[in-house]
Design a protein around this motif. Structure first.
Motif, PDB file in Angstrom:
ATOM      1  N   ILE A 121     -72.715 -35.366  17.678  1.00 17.01           N
ATOM      2  CA  ILE A 121     -71.919 -35.965  16.602  1.00 17.01           C
ATOM      3  C   ILE A 121     -72.405 -37.393  16.374  1.00 17.01           C
ATOM      4  O   ILE A 121     -72.581 -38.154  17.326  1.00 17.01           O
ATOM      5  N   HIS A 122     -72.624 -37.735  15.125  1.00 20.58           N
ATOM      6  CA  HIS A 122     -73.081 -39.078  14.782  1.00 20.58           C
ATOM      7  C   HIS A 122     -71.861 -39.956  14.544  1.00 20.58           C
ATOM      8  O   HIS A 122     -71.310 -40.001  13.442  1.00 20.58           O
ATOM      9  N   GLU A 123     -71.438 -40.655  15.583  1.00 21.08           N
ATOM     10  CA  GLU A 123     -70.183 -41.386  15.533  1.00 21.08           C
ATOM     11  C   GLU A 123     -70.191 -42.501  14.493  1.00 21.08           C
ATOM     12  O   GLU A 123     -69.176 -42.767  13.834  1.00 21.08           O
ATOM     13  N   GLU A 124     -71.320 -43.188  14.332  1.00 23.81           N
ATOM     14  CA  GLU A 124     -71.377 -44.315  13.406  1.00 23.81           C
ATOM     15  C   GLU A 124     -71.176 -43.880  11.960  1.00 23.81           C
ATOM     16  O   GLU A 124     -70.451 -44.527  11.197  1.00 23.81           O
ATOM     17  N   SER A 125     -71.830 -42.792  11.550  1.00 24.18           N
ATOM     18  CA  SER A 125     -71.645 -42.333  10.174  1.00 24.18           C
ATOM     19  C   SER A 125     -70.237 -41.774   9.963  1.00 24.18           C
ATOM     20  O   SER A 125     -69.647 -41.934   8.891  1.00 24.18           O
ATOM     21  N   LEU A 126     -69.687 -41.137  10.999  1.00 24.59           N
ATOM     22  CA  LEU A 126     -68.313 -40.657  10.897  1.00 24.59           C
ATOM     23  C   LEU A 126     -67.349 -41.821  10.685  1.00 24.59           C
ATOM     24  O   LEU A 126     -66.422 -41.738   9.869  1.00 24.59           O
ATOM     25  N   MET A 132     -71.616 -29.570   9.783  1.00 25.35           N
ATOM     26  CA  MET A 132     -72.424 -30.075   8.682  1.00 25.35           C
ATOM     27  C   MET A 132     -72.882 -31.485   9.028  1.00 25.35           C
ATOM     28  O   MET A 132     -72.089 -32.268   9.576  1.00 25.35           O
ATOM     29  N   PRO A 133     -74.130 -31.816   8.738  1.00 24.92           N
ATOM     30  CA  PRO A 133     -75.192 -30.899   8.329  1.00 24.92           C
ATOM     31  C   PRO A 133     -75.438 -29.818   9.391  1.00 24.92           C
ATOM     32  O   PRO A 133     -75.252 -30.066  10.576  1.00 24.92           O
ATOM     33  N   GLU A 134     -75.848 -28.657   8.947  1.00 24.91           N
ATOM     34  CA  GLU A 134     -75.981 -27.524   9.852  1.00 24.91           C
ATOM     35  C   GLU A 134     -77.291 -27.503  10.602  1.00 24.91           C
ATOM     36  O   GLU A 134     -77.427 -26.753  11.573  1.00 24.91           O
ATOM     37  N   LEU A 135     -78.272 -28.305  10.179  1.00 25.16           N
ATOM     38  CA  LEU A 135     -79.555 -28.401  10.871  1.00 25.16           C
ATOM     39  C   LEU A 135     -79.850 -29.857  11.199  1.00 25.16           C
ATOM     40  O   LEU A 135     -79.382 -30.767  10.517  1.00 25.16           O
ATOM     41  N   ARG A 165     -65.924 -31.022   9.380  1.00 24.13           N
ATOM     42  CA  ARG A 165     -67.204 -30.349   9.604  1.00 24.13           C
ATOM     43  C   ARG A 165     -68.221 -31.280  10.249  1.00 24.13           C
ATOM     44  O   ARG A 165     -69.072 -30.835  11.025  1.00 24.13           O
ATOM     45  N   MET A 166     -68.140 -32.571   9.937  1.00 27.46           N
ATOM     46  CA  MET A 166     -69.049 -33.519  10.574  1.00 27.46           C
ATOM     47  C   MET A 166     -68.683 -33.771  12.036  1.00 27.46           C
ATOM     48  O   MET A 166     -69.537 -34.146  12.849  1.00 27.46           O
ATOM     49  N   GLU A 167     -67.422 -33.547  12.386  1.00 23.32           N
ATOM     50  CA  GLU A 167     -66.981 -33.714  13.769  1.00 23.32           C
ATOM     51  C   GLU A 167     -67.280 -32.495  14.631  1.00 23.32           C
ATOM     52  O   GLU A 167     -67.205 -32.573  15.857  1.00 23.32           O
ATOM     53  N   SER A 168     -67.615 -31.382  14.006  1.00 20.04           N
ATOM     54  CA  SER A 168     -67.791 -30.127  14.738  1.00 20.04           C
ATOM     55  C   SER A 168     -69.226 -29.931  15.211  1.00 20.04           C
ATOM     56  O   SER A 168     -70.175 -30.421  14.597  1.00 20.04           O
ATOM     57  N   LEU A 169     -69.369 -29.175  16.310  1.00 20.00           N
ATOM     58  CA  LEU A 169     -70.681 -28.738  16.791  1.00 20.00           C
ATOM     59  C   LEU A 169     -70.793 -27.220  16.772  1.00 20.00           C
ATOM     60  O   LEU A 169     -71.778 -26.670  17.266  1.00 20.00           O
ATOM     61  N   ARG A 170     -69.804 -26.544  16.188  1.00 17.60           N
ATOM     62  CA  ARG A 170     -69.873 -25.088  16.053  1.00 17.60           C
ATOM     63  C   ARG A 170     -70.908 -24.732  14.991  1.00 17.60           C
ATOM     64  O   ARG A 170     -70.861 -25.268  13.872  1.00 17.60           O
ATOM     65  N   PRO A 171     -71.832 -23.829  15.301  1.00 13.86           N
ATOM     66  CA  PRO A 171     -72.890 -23.490  14.330  1.00 13.86           C
ATOM     67  C   PRO A 171     -72.366 -23.003  12.986  1.00 13.86           C
ATOM     68  O   PRO A 171     -73.008 -23.241  11.959  1.00 13.86           O
ATOM     69  N   ASP A 172     -71.221 -22.325  12.972  1.00 15.42           N
ATOM     70  CA  ASP A 172     -70.694 -21.796  11.712  1.00 15.42           C
ATOM     71  C   ASP A 172     -69.765 -22.777  11.008  1.00 15.42           C
ATOM     72  O   ASP A 172     -69.178 -22.446   9.978  1.00 15.42           O
ATOM     73  N   ARG A 230     -56.677 -39.968   3.671  1.00 19.83           N
ATOM     74  CA  ARG A 230     -56.395 -39.130   4.836  1.00 19.83           C
ATOM     75  C   ARG A 230     -57.674 -38.441   5.341  1.00 19.83           C
ATOM     76  O   ARG A 230     -57.900 -37.259   5.102  1.00 19.83           O
ATOM     77  N   PRO A 231     -58.527 -39.176   6.046  1.00 20.84           N
ATOM     78  CA  PRO A 231     -59.754 -38.560   6.568  1.00 20.84           C
ATOM     79  C   PRO A 231     -59.475 -37.417   7.530  1.00 20.84           C
ATOM     80  O   PRO A 231     -60.241 -36.446   7.588  1.00 20.84           O
ATOM     81  N   GLU A 232     -58.361 -37.508   8.294  1.00 17.39           N
ATOM     82  CA  GLU A 232     -58.055 -36.467   9.281  1.00 17.39           C
ATOM     83  C   GLU A 232     -57.695 -35.140   8.624  1.00 17.39           C
ATOM     84  O   GLU A 232     -57.732 -34.089   9.272  1.00 17.39           O
ATOM     85  N   GLU A 233     -57.387 -35.156   7.326  1.00 16.41           N
ATOM     86  CA  GLU A 233     -57.069 -33.922   6.606  1.00 16.41           C
ATOM     87  C   GLU A 233     -58.228 -33.453   5.732  1.00 16.41           C
ATOM     88  O   GLU A 233     -58.090 -32.454   5.017  1.00 16.41           O
ATOM     89  N   SER A 234     -59.349 -34.136   5.792  1.00 16.52           N
ATOM     90  CA  SER A 234     -60.480 -33.840   4.910  1.00 16.52           C
ATOM     91  C   SER A 234     -61.457 -32.893   5.583  1.00 16.52           C
ATOM     92  O   SER A 234     -61.873 -33.112   6.727  1.00 16.52           O
TER      93      SER A 234
END
Length: 373
Positions: A353-358, A345-348, A335-342, A326-330
Motif C-alpha cells: 500500500i502506498h501510504e503517501e498517495s493514500l 487498484m491499481p491492479e498491477l 480499493r487503494m487500501e486493499s491488497l486483494r487481487p480482485d 468522506r474518504p472512508e466511504e469512497s
C-alpha cells in the motif's frame, strides 16, 4: 542520500560526457535480443552504468508508483529521426525509437535495500560512483517497430553485469528499510500480456503505447550536467522533437509531492499517471464510466457520487466511487487500501500500500464539498 543515489547520478553524468567508451545503440527491427547489452542503450561496467551514444535521460513530473522502486528513464532515436509534439497525447515517436526504464533500489552502507521513491534531488552529482550504491532489478524496453510498439522486460542478473530477456515475467522478494521499520515487497516483473494491460491505452485498437512521454509529464527541468534545462527544450535541441511550443505554452502536470500546489491538482496528477491509462473514455476501463484523465471535468465521470458499474467485491459495500468529505466511504480509497487481487487498484505494479498517495487522496476527498444523498 548522496551515496544512496550514487549510480543514478553517475548515469546522468556519463550521458553528458563524450561518447568515448559509451555503448553504441542498436535498433532491432524484428529480433528480440536475449541480453539488454545487445541494445546498446545501457551497459554495466565493473563500477558504473553507462548510457549509449545519443541516449537521453529524462524524468516525469509525477511518476508511476511501483513498489517504492526508483526509476531511471532514457530515450533514443535513430539518426535523423524525431518525434512529433502533441498537446495532450503521448508524442508521436518514429520507427526505431527505443525507450528504457530501469527499476532499482538504493543500497545502504550496511547492505540493506532502501526505498527509491523518496522525494529528493536524485540528479545531484554524488561522491561515490559505483554500482554498489544500488541494486538493479529490471529494465523494460519499449521499441517502436514498423508493426507498432513492442514491450520487452529484462531482468538483471545476480552479478549486476547484464539483464536477460524474461518474456514470461518474474517475481522477486525484497525487504526495504523504511524509517526504522521494514517493508516487504513481492516485486512483479510483468509478462508480455501484463505489459499490454497497462500500455494498451486504447481498448478498441489494443495497440501498445508509451505512457509517460507526454508534454504535461515532461515539461520540467532536468540537469544534464551544465545546470537545469527544460526537457522539452532539450529534446528539441537534440533533434528528438519537432513542433513543440516554448515550455511556458505547453501543459505541465504538477509534482504530486509539492505542497505548494493545491491538493486537488496534486491528487489529479497522481491519478493521471497511475490510473488514467486505463480509466479514460477509450481505455481498458472504459466500461467502468470512471475517467481519471486530465480532460475529464470534476463531476460524476470523475467519480463524484458515481455509482460503480459491475464492481463486484471491488465496491467493499460502499455506494459511490468518491463521497465528498468522506474518504472512508469512497470506493476509490477502499480499493487503494486493499491488497486483494480482485479488489486492489491499481491492479498491477504494486504489492504494498502506498501510504503517501493514500494520505494525499484522503486529504483531497475530505476537502470536497457536496452531498451524495
Amino acid at each position: 542520500m548522496r551515496r544512496i543515489l550514487a549510480v543514478l547520478g553517475f548515469v546522468l553524468l556519463a550521458s553528458c560526457q563524450s561518447d568515448e567508451g559509451a555503448p553504441t545503440p542498436q535498433f532491432h527491427a524484428t529480433e528480440n535480443p536475449q541480453s539488454l547489452s545487445e541494445w546498446g542503450m545501457l551497459r554495466a561496467t565493473r563500477d558504473t552504468l553507462l548510457t549509449g551514444s545519443g541516449v537521453e535521460p529524462y524524468d516525469l513530473n509525477t511518476p508511476l508508483f511501483s513498489d517504492h522502486a526508483g526509476k531511471f528513464r532514457t530515450i533514443w532515436m535513430p539518426e535523423g529521426a524525431s518525434a512529433r509534439y502533441s498537446e495532450e497525447e503521448v508524442f508521436d515517436f518514429p520507427v526505431g525509437t527505443v525507450i528504457t526504464k530501469t527499476f532499482y533500489y538504493p543500497v545502504a552502507e550496511d547492505g540493506q535495500l532502501l526505498r527509491g521513491d523518496r522525494p529528493a534531488d536524485i540528479w545531484a552529482a554524488p561522491d561515490t560512483l559505483d554500482l554498489a550504491s544500488v541494486h538493479l532489478v529490471e529494465t523494460r524496453i519499449l521499441v517502436r517497430r514498423e508493426t507498432g510498439w513492442v514491450a520487452l522486460p529484462y531482468v538483471w542478473n545476480e552479478d549486476q553485469t547484464d539483464a536477460v530477456l524474461m518474456r514470461t515475467g518474474d517475481m522477486q522478494h525484497f525487504v526495504l528499510a523504511d524509517g526504522g521499520g521494514e517493508i516487504e515487497v513481492n516485486y512483479l516483473v510483468p509478462n508480455a500480456n501484463q505489459c499490454q494491460g497497462c500500455h494498451a491505452t486504447n481498448n478498441t485498437t489494443r495497440e501498445i503505447q508509451p505512457i509517460g512521454p507526454a508534454a504535461r509529464h515532461l515539461n520540467r527541468d532536468f540537469d544534464y550536467g551544465d545546470g537545469p534545462v527544460n526537457q522539452i527544450d532539450h529534446l528539441v535541441a537534440a533533434g528528438y522533437l519537432t513542433g513543440a511550443p516554448s515550455p511556458d505554452e505547453a501543459p505541465q502536470a504538477p509534482d504530486w509531492t509539492d505542497t505548494r500546489v493545491p491538493v486537488e491538482a496534486r491528487a489529479r496528477a497522481w491519478l493521471d499517471i497511475n490510473c488514467a491509462h486505463c480509466h479514460n473514455p477509450a481505455g481498458s476501463a472504459d466500461t467502468s464510466g470512471l475517467y481519471l484523465d486530465p480532460g475529464t471535468p470534476m463531476g460524476p465521470n470523475f467519480g463524484l457520487c458515481k455509482v460503480p458499474i459491475a464492481a463486484g467485491p471491488g465496491s467493499g459495500g460502499h455506494r459511490f466511487d468518491i463521497v465528498p468529505g468522506r474518504p472512508e466511504e469512497s470506493i476509490l480509497i477502499f480499493r487503494m487500501e486493499s491488497l486483494r487481487p480482485d479488489v486492489m487498484m491499481p491492479e498491477l505494479g504494486r504489492s504494498v500500500i502506498h501510504e503517501e498517495s493514500l494520505a494525499l487522496l484522503r486529504d483531497w476527498i475530505s476537502g470536497l464539498e457536496g452531498d451524495c444523498s
